[in-house]
Design a protein around this motif. Structure first.
Motif, PDB file in Angstrom:
ATOM      1  N   MET A 233     -13.068  -7.515 -17.406  1.00  0.00           N
ATOM      2  CA  MET A 233     -13.322  -6.143 -17.823  1.00  0.00           C
ATOM      3  C   MET A 233     -13.053  -5.128 -16.726  1.00  0.00           C
ATOM      4  O   MET A 233     -12.819  -3.946 -17.014  1.00  0.00           O
ATOM      5  CB  MET A 233     -14.773  -6.013 -18.293  1.00  0.00           C
ATOM      6  CG  MET A 233     -15.111  -6.858 -19.507  1.00  0.00           C
ATOM      7  SD  MET A 233     -16.870  -6.836 -19.926  1.00  0.00           S
ATOM      8  CE  MET A 233     -17.059  -5.140 -20.484  1.00  0.00           C
ATOM      9  N   LEU A 234     -13.053  -5.562 -15.453  1.00  0.00           N
ATOM     10  CA  LEU A 234     -13.026  -4.603 -14.352  1.00  0.00           C
ATOM     11  C   LEU A 234     -11.828  -4.718 -13.425  1.00  0.00           C
ATOM     12  O   LEU A 234     -11.618  -3.832 -12.593  1.00  0.00           O
ATOM     13  CB  LEU A 234     -14.308  -4.756 -13.509  1.00  0.00           C
ATOM     14  CG  LEU A 234     -15.612  -4.404 -14.207  1.00  0.00           C
ATOM     15  CD1 LEU A 234     -16.804  -4.823 -13.363  1.00  0.00           C
ATOM     16  CD2 LEU A 234     -15.671  -2.913 -14.502  1.00  0.00           C
ATOM     17  N   ILE A 235     -11.036  -5.759 -13.531  1.00  0.00           N
ATOM     18  CA  ILE A 235      -9.991  -5.976 -12.535  1.00  0.00           C
ATOM     19  C   ILE A 235      -8.673  -5.280 -12.879  1.00  0.00           C
ATOM     20  O   ILE A 235      -7.791  -5.161 -12.040  1.00  0.00           O
ATOM     21  CB  ILE A 235      -9.765  -7.482 -12.318  1.00  0.00           C
ATOM     22  CG1 ILE A 235      -9.086  -7.732 -10.973  1.00  0.00           C
ATOM     23  CG2 ILE A 235      -8.974  -8.087 -13.473  1.00  0.00           C
ATOM     24  CD1 ILE A 235      -9.097  -9.163 -10.529  1.00  0.00           C
ATOM     25  N   GLY A 236      -8.515  -4.816 -14.107  1.00  0.00           N
ATOM     26  CA  GLY A 236      -7.309  -4.081 -14.461  1.00  0.00           C
ATOM     27  C   GLY A 236      -6.272  -4.900 -15.194  1.00  0.00           C
ATOM     28  O   GLY A 236      -5.412  -4.348 -15.887  1.00  0.00           O
ATOM     29  N   ASN A 237      -6.271  -6.207 -15.013  1.00  0.00           N
ATOM     30  CA  ASN A 237      -5.423  -7.127 -15.778  1.00  0.00           C
ATOM     31  C   ASN A 237      -3.937  -6.794 -15.691  1.00  0.00           C
ATOM     32  O   ASN A 237      -3.289  -6.431 -16.673  1.00  0.00           O
ATOM     33  CB  ASN A 237      -5.868  -7.155 -17.250  1.00  0.00           C
ATOM     34  CG  ASN A 237      -7.313  -7.577 -17.404  1.00  0.00           C
ATOM     35  OD1 ASN A 237      -7.717  -8.622 -16.918  1.00  0.00           O
ATOM     36  ND2 ASN A 237      -8.107  -6.740 -18.047  1.00  0.00           N
ATOM     37  N   THR A 238      -3.395  -6.918 -14.505  1.00  0.00           N
ATOM     38  CA  THR A 238      -1.958  -6.766 -14.294  1.00  0.00           C
ATOM     39  C   THR A 238      -1.504  -7.796 -13.274  1.00  0.00           C
ATOM     40  O   THR A 238      -2.270  -8.197 -12.394  1.00  0.00           O
ATOM     41  CB  THR A 238      -1.613  -5.352 -13.787  1.00  0.00           C
ATOM     42  OG1 THR A 238      -0.202  -5.256 -13.558  1.00  0.00           O
ATOM     43  CG2 THR A 238      -2.340  -5.031 -12.494  1.00  0.00           C
ATOM     44  N   SER A 239      -0.250  -8.220 -13.405  1.00  0.00           N
ATOM     45  CA  SER A 239       0.305  -9.204 -12.468  1.00  0.00           C
ATOM     46  C   SER A 239       1.065  -8.545 -11.330  1.00  0.00           C
ATOM     47  O   SER A 239       1.614  -9.229 -10.468  1.00  0.00           O
ATOM     48  CB  SER A 239       1.236 -10.173 -13.206  1.00  0.00           C
ATOM     49  OG  SER A 239       2.302  -9.463 -13.825  1.00  0.00           O
ATOM     50  N   ALA A 240       1.114  -7.216 -11.317  1.00  0.00           N
ATOM     51  CA  ALA A 240       1.820  -6.509 -10.244  1.00  0.00           C
ATOM     52  C   ALA A 240       1.035  -6.599  -8.941  1.00  0.00           C
ATOM     53  O   ALA A 240      -0.198  -6.604  -8.946  1.00  0.00           O
ATOM     54  CB  ALA A 240       2.020  -5.045 -10.627  1.00  0.00           C
ATOM     55  N   ILE A 241       1.765  -6.668  -7.820  1.00  0.00           N
ATOM     56  CA  ILE A 241       1.147  -6.756  -6.498  1.00  0.00           C
ATOM     57  C   ILE A 241       1.518  -5.508  -5.700  1.00  0.00           C
ATOM     58  O   ILE A 241       2.685  -5.104  -5.649  1.00  0.00           O
ATOM     59  CB  ILE A 241       1.618  -8.008  -5.738  1.00  0.00           C
ATOM     60  CG1 ILE A 241       1.320  -9.266  -6.545  1.00  0.00           C
ATOM     61  CG2 ILE A 241       0.952  -8.105  -4.375  1.00  0.00           C
ATOM     62  CD1 ILE A 241       1.817 -10.533  -5.902  1.00  0.00           C
ATOM     63  N   GLY A 242       0.526  -4.874  -5.086  1.00  0.00           N
ATOM     64  CA  GLY A 242       0.779  -3.688  -4.278  1.00  0.00           C
ATOM     65  C   GLY A 242       1.581  -3.996  -3.022  1.00  0.00           C
ATOM     66  O   GLY A 242       1.680  -5.155  -2.589  1.00  0.00           O
ATOM     67  N   ASN A 243       2.133  -2.942  -2.417  1.00  0.00           N
ATOM     68  CA  ASN A 243       2.961  -3.104  -1.220  1.00  0.00           C
ATOM     69  C   ASN A 243       2.147  -3.160   0.066  1.00  0.00           C
ATOM     70  O   ASN A 243       2.632  -3.632   1.089  1.00  0.00           O
ATOM     71  CB  ASN A 243       3.977  -1.958  -1.131  1.00  0.00           C
ATOM     72  CG  ASN A 243       4.943  -1.971  -2.302  1.00  0.00           C
ATOM     73  OD1 ASN A 243       5.386  -3.029  -2.730  1.00  0.00           O
ATOM     74  ND2 ASN A 243       5.267  -0.781  -2.822  1.00  0.00           N
ATOM     75  N   SER A 244       0.918  -2.672   0.039  1.00  0.00           N
ATOM     76  CA  SER A 244       0.052  -2.690   1.216  1.00  0.00           C
ATOM     77  C   SER A 244      -1.301  -3.257   0.836  1.00  0.00           C
ATOM     78  O   SER A 244      -1.640  -3.371  -0.351  1.00  0.00           O
ATOM     79  CB  SER A 244      -0.115  -1.273   1.785  1.00  0.00           C
ATOM     80  OG  SER A 244      -0.764  -0.426   0.842  1.00  0.00           O
ATOM     81  N   PHE A 245      -2.079  -3.596   1.864  1.00  0.00           N
ATOM     82  CA  PHE A 245      -3.401  -4.159   1.584  1.00  0.00           C
ATOM     83  C   PHE A 245      -4.276  -3.143   0.854  1.00  0.00           C
ATOM     84  O   PHE A 245      -5.053  -3.517  -0.025  1.00  0.00           O
ATOM     85  CB  PHE A 245      -4.072  -4.587   2.887  1.00  0.00           C
ATOM     86  CG  PHE A 245      -5.458  -5.140   2.684  1.00  0.00           C
ATOM     87  CD1 PHE A 245      -5.639  -6.446   2.222  1.00  0.00           C
ATOM     88  CD2 PHE A 245      -6.583  -4.355   2.924  1.00  0.00           C
ATOM     89  CE1 PHE A 245      -6.915  -6.956   2.010  1.00  0.00           C
ATOM     90  CE2 PHE A 245      -7.859  -4.858   2.711  1.00  0.00           C
ATOM     91  CZ  PHE A 245      -8.019  -6.165   2.259  1.00  0.00           C
ATOM     92  N   LYS A 246      -4.152  -1.863   1.212  1.00  0.00           N
ATOM     93  CA  LYS A 246      -4.955  -0.834   0.549  1.00  0.00           C
ATOM     94  C   LYS A 246      -4.635  -0.779  -0.942  1.00  0.00           C
ATOM     95  O   LYS A 246      -5.534  -0.683  -1.784  1.00  0.00           O
ATOM     96  CB  LYS A 246      -4.696   0.526   1.196  1.00  0.00           C
ATOM     97  CG  LYS A 246      -5.593   1.637   0.653  1.00  0.00           C
ATOM     98  CD  LYS A 246      -5.185   2.986   1.204  1.00  0.00           C
ATOM     99  CE  LYS A 246      -5.481   3.085   2.680  1.00  0.00           C
ATOM    100  NZ  LYS A 246      -5.223   4.463   3.196  1.00  0.00           N
ATOM    101  N   GLU A 247      -3.342  -0.859  -1.279  1.00  0.00           N
ATOM    102  CA  GLU A 247      -2.957  -0.827  -2.684  1.00  0.00           C
ATOM    103  C   GLU A 247      -3.402  -2.086  -3.418  1.00  0.00           C
ATOM    104  O   GLU A 247      -3.791  -2.033  -4.583  1.00  0.00           O
ATOM    105  CB  GLU A 247      -1.440  -0.665  -2.797  1.00  0.00           C
ATOM    106  CG  GLU A 247      -0.932   0.692  -2.322  1.00  0.00           C
ATOM    107  CD  GLU A 247       0.582   0.793  -2.442  1.00  0.00           C
ATOM    108  OE1 GLU A 247       1.218  -0.216  -2.828  1.00  0.00           O
ATOM    109  OE2 GLU A 247       1.124   1.869  -2.153  1.00  0.00           O
TER     110      GLU A 247
END
Length: 304
Positions: A233-247
């Motif tokens: 319910m809270l994680i957003g449910n996407t397989s995309a990975i951000g480019n930085s640790f902050k993202e």
């Protein structure tokens, strides 16, 4: 003349043998169940294993339409949420354990806190999910705006905060029991030498209970690794990975448990179903490896 004492001893011996055999049978059944689960996962994930190979573990793309499956985003999401939640929860768990185990063992406040801890463990995970959506998501979204990242609100950070609350009772409850079991002569000897209560806790209580406290941490970690509903319910449910640790940390993601929960009913062909089952197999092995490492650390700590 019959010897009642010998007859009683024979009866006790028979019950002892029966009880021992019963324990062996129950242990064997438990082992067989675990082996059965593992064999079933391996068997059902064989089409995916044969088609995708070892590259499934570090594949970064999850596209069922194109039959491209990679577990790397979900592996990162699972480990990051679980260990972040564990790091957040440990100070609170230990503080509760020390306070209720050493400072305030009896009284209305102690009973109130113990009941609250038990209530936290008993609340269904979906309730935590709703609480996270209505309370934590707006707070995290405002924090993301200040940090200059996309204000999704949902993501690894929010999931980790909710998971931290959920796993606190497991290590805290075990810690309370262990701290109360520390032999009184050890503490009284330290007090007799002029130690303060803080010094007794630091130099006597914590060293005496360290292996048990670490076992509680492992129990909490196992709970976090397998949590599904609240994280979904809270994680957003996407397989995309951000480019930085902050993202990555503040952005939406997925865990192995959440992607299985979301997509298993929608899997419309064999390879898709097999890939999801292989994710379950990977989660199984991740949990086993983490626990084996923890057991190794406990074994080394207990020998020192």
């Amino acid at each position: 003349m019959e010897n009642k004492r010998l007859e009683l001893s024979d009866s006790q011996l028979k019950w002892e043998i029966f009880f021992k055999r019963l324990l062996i049978v129950m242990s064997a059944i438990l082992v067989l169940v675990i082996i059965g689960v593992l064999v079933t996962l391996i068997q059902k994930s064989m089409p995916s294993i044969k088609s995708l190979g070892i590259g499934f573990l570090w594949g970064k793309v999850w596209d069922p339409v194109q039959n491209i499956y990679g577990a790397y985003p979900f592996l990162i999401g699972t480990l990051l949420t679980s260990f972040t939640a564990l790091i957040i929860s440990i100070p609170f768990s230990y503080a509760i354990a020390i306070y209720l185990g050493e400072y305030n063992q009896k009284g209305w406040l102690s009973d109130l806190l113990k009941n609250a801890i038990e209530l936290i463990a008993a609340v269904p995970s979906i309730i935590y999910g709703f609480w996270g959506i209505f309370v934590l998501v707006p707070i995290v979204r405002s924090l993301e705006i200040k940090l200059g990242v996309a204000p999704f609100g949902v993501g690894i950070c929010t999931s980790s905060l909710v998971l931290a609350v959920m796993i606190i009772p497991y290590s805290a409850s075990l810690g309370i029991t262990l701290i109360r079991m520390v032999p009184s002569p050890l503490k009284e000897g330290a007090y007799a030498l002029g130690a303060t209560r803080f010094e007794v806790i630091r130099n006597v209580v914590l060293p005496f209970t360290r292996t048990g406290l670490f076992a509680g941490v492992l129990l909490s970690l196992g709970r976090a690794l397998g949590e599904t509903m609240a994280v979904t319910m809270l994680i957003g449910n996407t397989s995309a990975i951000g480019n930085s640790f902050k993202e990555i940390f503040f952005g939406p993601s997925n865990t192995m448990a959440s992607v299985i929960a979301n997509e298993f009913n929608e899997a419309d062909h064999d390879l898709y179903v097999s890939a999801l089952i292989e994710l379950g197999l990977v989660l199984f092995f991740v949990t086993v490896v983490v626990n084996l490492i923890g057991k190794r650390v406990i074994s080394k700590a207990s020998k020192n």
